[in-house]
Design a protein around this motif. Structure first.
Motif, PDB file in Angstrom:
ATOM      1  N   GLU A  10     114.253 -54.582  71.261  1.00 46.91           N
ATOM      2  CA  GLU A  10     113.898 -54.850  72.656  1.00 46.91           C
ATOM      3  C   GLU A  10     112.517 -55.498  72.782  1.00 46.91           C
ATOM      4  OE1 GLU A  10     114.097 -51.192  74.719  1.00 46.91           O
ATOM      5  OE2 GLU A  10     116.271 -50.938  74.480  1.00 46.91           O
ATOM      6  N   LYS A  11     111.598 -55.128  71.896  1.00 47.39           N
ATOM      7  CA  LYS A  11     110.217 -55.607  72.017  1.00 47.39           C
ATOM      8  C   LYS A  11     109.983 -56.939  71.302  1.00 47.39           C
ATOM      9  CE  LYS A  11     109.668 -51.734  74.059  1.00 47.39           C
ATOM     10  NZ  LYS A  11     109.803 -51.726  75.532  1.00 47.39           N
ATOM     11  N   GLY A  12     110.955 -57.402  70.531  1.00 45.93           N
ATOM     12  CA  GLY A  12     110.781 -58.634  69.772  1.00 45.93           C
ATOM     13  C   GLY A  12     111.689 -59.743  70.250  1.00 45.93           C
ATOM     14  N   GLY A  13     111.643 -60.846  69.521  1.00 46.05           N
ATOM     15  CA  GLY A  13     112.451 -62.003  69.871  1.00 46.05           C
ATOM     16  C   GLY A  13     113.821 -61.965  69.214  1.00 46.05           C
ATOM     17  N   ALA A  14     114.628 -62.973  69.533  1.00 44.26           N
ATOM     18  CA  ALA A  14     115.983 -63.064  68.998  1.00 44.26           C
ATOM     19  C   ALA A  14     115.950 -63.455  67.524  1.00 44.26           C
ATOM     20  CB  ALA A  14     116.785 -64.081  69.796  1.00 44.26           C
ATOM     21  N   LEU A  15     117.022 -63.115  66.819  1.00 47.94           N
ATOM     22  CA  LEU A  15     117.131 -63.475  65.419  1.00 47.94           C
ATOM     23  C   LEU A  15     117.033 -64.982  65.252  1.00 47.94           C
ATOM     24  CD1 LEU A  15     120.045 -61.088  64.372  1.00 47.94           C
ATOM     25  CD2 LEU A  15     117.664 -60.901  63.677  1.00 47.94           C
ATOM     26  N   ALA A  16     116.343 -65.403  64.175  1.00 40.11           N
ATOM     27  CA  ALA A  16     116.136 -66.828  63.941  1.00 40.11           C
ATOM     28  C   ALA A  16     116.092 -67.089  62.451  1.00 40.11           C
ATOM     29  CB  ALA A  16     114.833 -67.293  64.601  1.00 40.11           C
ATOM     30  N   ALA A  17     116.093 -68.357  62.074  1.00 38.62           N
ATOM     31  CA  ALA A  17     116.003 -68.725  60.663  1.00 38.62           C
ATOM     32  C   ALA A  17     114.638 -68.324  60.117  1.00 38.62           C
ATOM     33  CB  ALA A  17     116.226 -70.226  60.515  1.00 38.62           C
TER      34      ALA A  17
END
Length: 569
Positions: free
Chosen positions: A543-550
């Motif tokens: 919830e506190k971080g960003g979306a999954l990414a490369a």
């Protein structure tokens, strides 16, 4: 990346304390004398104990009503005595048979009489009264009938059944332990070698300075969370408490959830490191690690601290907030205190007399040794950590099989003199961090400046960081705090992997601006859930971080494979 040297100011402090510790040609006789006494008393100050006893004794002498109460209790308790809370030493039915029932009843009567004698004595300083109560319990536990062959029916039954072989095995165990004691070695834990059986999650040392190695662990494949996690363990322990066996490794679990993890591995200081200060631990620890991580392209970092590492992480977070450094994404604290006004029974060992005594002890050797620290922790749970083991190892002739947690617990570290003195004085004695007086870079830091969300974990049976003391974080901060209370102790409650039997936790979220509720009200209203708290924390991090990414494209230079070199010091 190459080794980073200490700053000039840090080197200056180190040289200064080094000169003081060596004493050059003008030895401090008091320090040498106190150090010699400390080696006989496990680092405890006799003056501090005598002061507490004198305060209690004089007030008891001047309280005839209390004396009359104790006289009346003496006969009554012998008939009605029951074990104190969670005392299982006399649960076996064999203790109900004569003459062992008399031994048991007499001991329990003495125990309860001394409990009454060292409680509710009007006029005694509460800390002195608690100290006398604690020492009385230690002495009584020492002379418990369960500790002796002639008064323990379980040991006698085992001796008859094994024709005395248990005593022969116990003697061998004692000789083995004595040899380890005089040689300064520890009993090996077969199957628990660092880097082979524990601390085996694949990783690389990517940064090293004079105090830490920074180990990077990464998910094996696929996308990952853009915010890495920086773990700051306590420097009183080796880092691999959070990377024990694969089945209970928090590091491996986080990697499996798509997080890139950076772990600080502290150097085990020697006499040459006596001048390392708390400022050095901030600069060369979390700050240096944070600078490296954000230098790889990470814009924000989740920081997590465990035990003393949580206190240091909080100090670092408060300094970052003061300086408007926005690289921190969230702060997680595991069994960590930031307010030391109610530190539990460990606080009985911390007063001006005791700290001055320890400073003299450290001045002659440059550090506080692991054994000198371990004695205080063992006394907090003497039945479990001292006397039950003596019975099992030397009277019953058994050996407790070494597990991964026990092997780690035996792999303790030292505390440099300057840092430990500052920690005890500024945090324990003066409680400067909670009062807004603690200084980083010669300027005060305030917990109320922290604005990143906080996940705070405490454990129900923690004898090092009592959960009500940990809970005081909510009184001192004005940000979103998710407070979680799990069952278990200081280490066992943290190592609570999914699938661990009989685990549960309570959780309640406090939003920024919401009114404070006290610990008991929180406990009564918090929702209890079955299972491990790990998935709840990972969900909170999502919830506190960003979306999954490369993965980021930064190329790290490996200085060696995990677990690194400092862990073997």
């Amino acid at each position: 990346m190459s080794r980073i040297p200490l700053t000039q100011s840090a080197m200056g402090r180190r040289l200064l304390i080094g000169e003081l510790c060596k004493m050059d040609n003008t030895p401090n006789i008091d320090a040498v004398w106190h150090s010699a006494i400390g080696r006989l008393t496990a680092g405890l100050s006799p003056a501090a104990l005598a002061t507490a006893y004198q305060d209690w004794a004089l007030h008891l002498i001047g309280s005839p009503e209390k004396q009359a109460e104790l006289i009346g209790l003496a006969g009554k308790m012998w008939v009605e005595a029951e074990p104190l809370t969670e005392d299982t030493r006399f649960d076996d039915p064999a203790w109900s048979a004569l003459p062992y029932a008399l031994f048991r009843a007499n001991f329990l009567a003495c125990q309860q009489w001394w409990q009454a004698a060292t409680s509710n004595v009007k006029g005694v300083d509460p800390k002195h009264l608690n100290t006398v109560n604690f020492i009385a319990r230690q002495v009584l536990d020492m002379v418990s009938p369960s500790n002796f062959f002639l008064t323990n029916p379980i040991v006698q039954a085992r001796t008859r059944a094994e024709m005395g072989n248990n005593l022969i095995c116990g003697a061998r165990n004692w000789i083995e332990d004595f040899n380890h004691l005089i040689s300064g070695t520890r009993r090996g834990g077969s199957g628990h070698k660092v880097g082979e059986d524990v601390a085996v999650t694949p990783g690389d040392v990517v940064f090293r300075n004079d105090l830490i190695e920074l180990i990077r662990y990464r998910p094996k494949r696929g996308k990952r969370h853009p915010e890495p996690i920086l773990i700051v363990p306590a420097w009183i322990m080796k880092f691999y408490i959070l990377d024990l066996s694969p089945q209970n490794s928090l590091v491996k679990y986080l990697c499996d959830q798509g997080f890139e993890v950076y772990m600080i591995s502290w150097k085990n200081p020697g006499a040459q490191d006596a001048g390392l200060s708390m400022q050095d631990y901030v600069d060369l620890g979390p700050r240096a690690a944070m600078n490296y991580i954000t230098g790889t392209g990470a814009e924000h970092v989740h920081m997590m601290g465990y035990c003393l590492g949580g206190t240091l992480a909080t100090i670092t977070a408060a300094a970052m907030a003061r300086d408007r450094d926005e690289r921190l994404c969230s702060l997680t604290l595991l069994a960590s205190q930031v307010d030391f006004s109610e530190p539990g029974e460990l606080g009985l060992f911390i007063n001006e007399s005791q700290v001055a005594f320890l400073e003299d002890l450290m001045a002659t050797q440059g550090y506080l040794s692991a054994d000198q620290m371990a004695g205080a922790f063992r006394m907090l749970r003497s039945n479990d950590l001292i006397w039950s083991r003596i019975i099992r190892h030397y009277l019953l002739g058994e050996r407790t099989e070494m597990n991964d947690l026990m092997a780690w617990n035996a792999d303790a570290t030292r505390m440099p003199a300057t840092m430990h003195s500052e920690y005890l004085r500024q945090l324990f004695l003066k409680n400067d961090l909670a009062k807004g007086r603690y200084r980083v870079d010669d300027a005060p830091v305030a917990l109320s400046d922290i604005r990143v969300p906080v996940f705070c974990l405490a454990t129900e049976k923690d004898h090092v960081s009592p959960w009500r003391s940990v809970y005081r974080l909510l009184l001192l901060t004005d940000t979103d705090v998710s407070f979680v209370l799990t069952n278990g102790g200081h280490n066992g409650g943290v190592l609570s992997e999914p699938g661990h039997p009989r685990r549960h936790y309570r959780a309640r979220h406090k939003r920024e601006g919401e009114p404070y509720v006290d610990a008991q009200e929180w406990f009564d209203s918090a929702r209890q859930s079955a299972g491990s708290w790990w998935p709840a924390w990972v969900g909170w991090l999502h919830e506190k971080g960003g979306a999954l990414a490369a993965p980021r494209s930064y190329k790290h230079r490996s200085l060696g494979k995990s677990p690194g070199a400092y862990v073997f010091d």
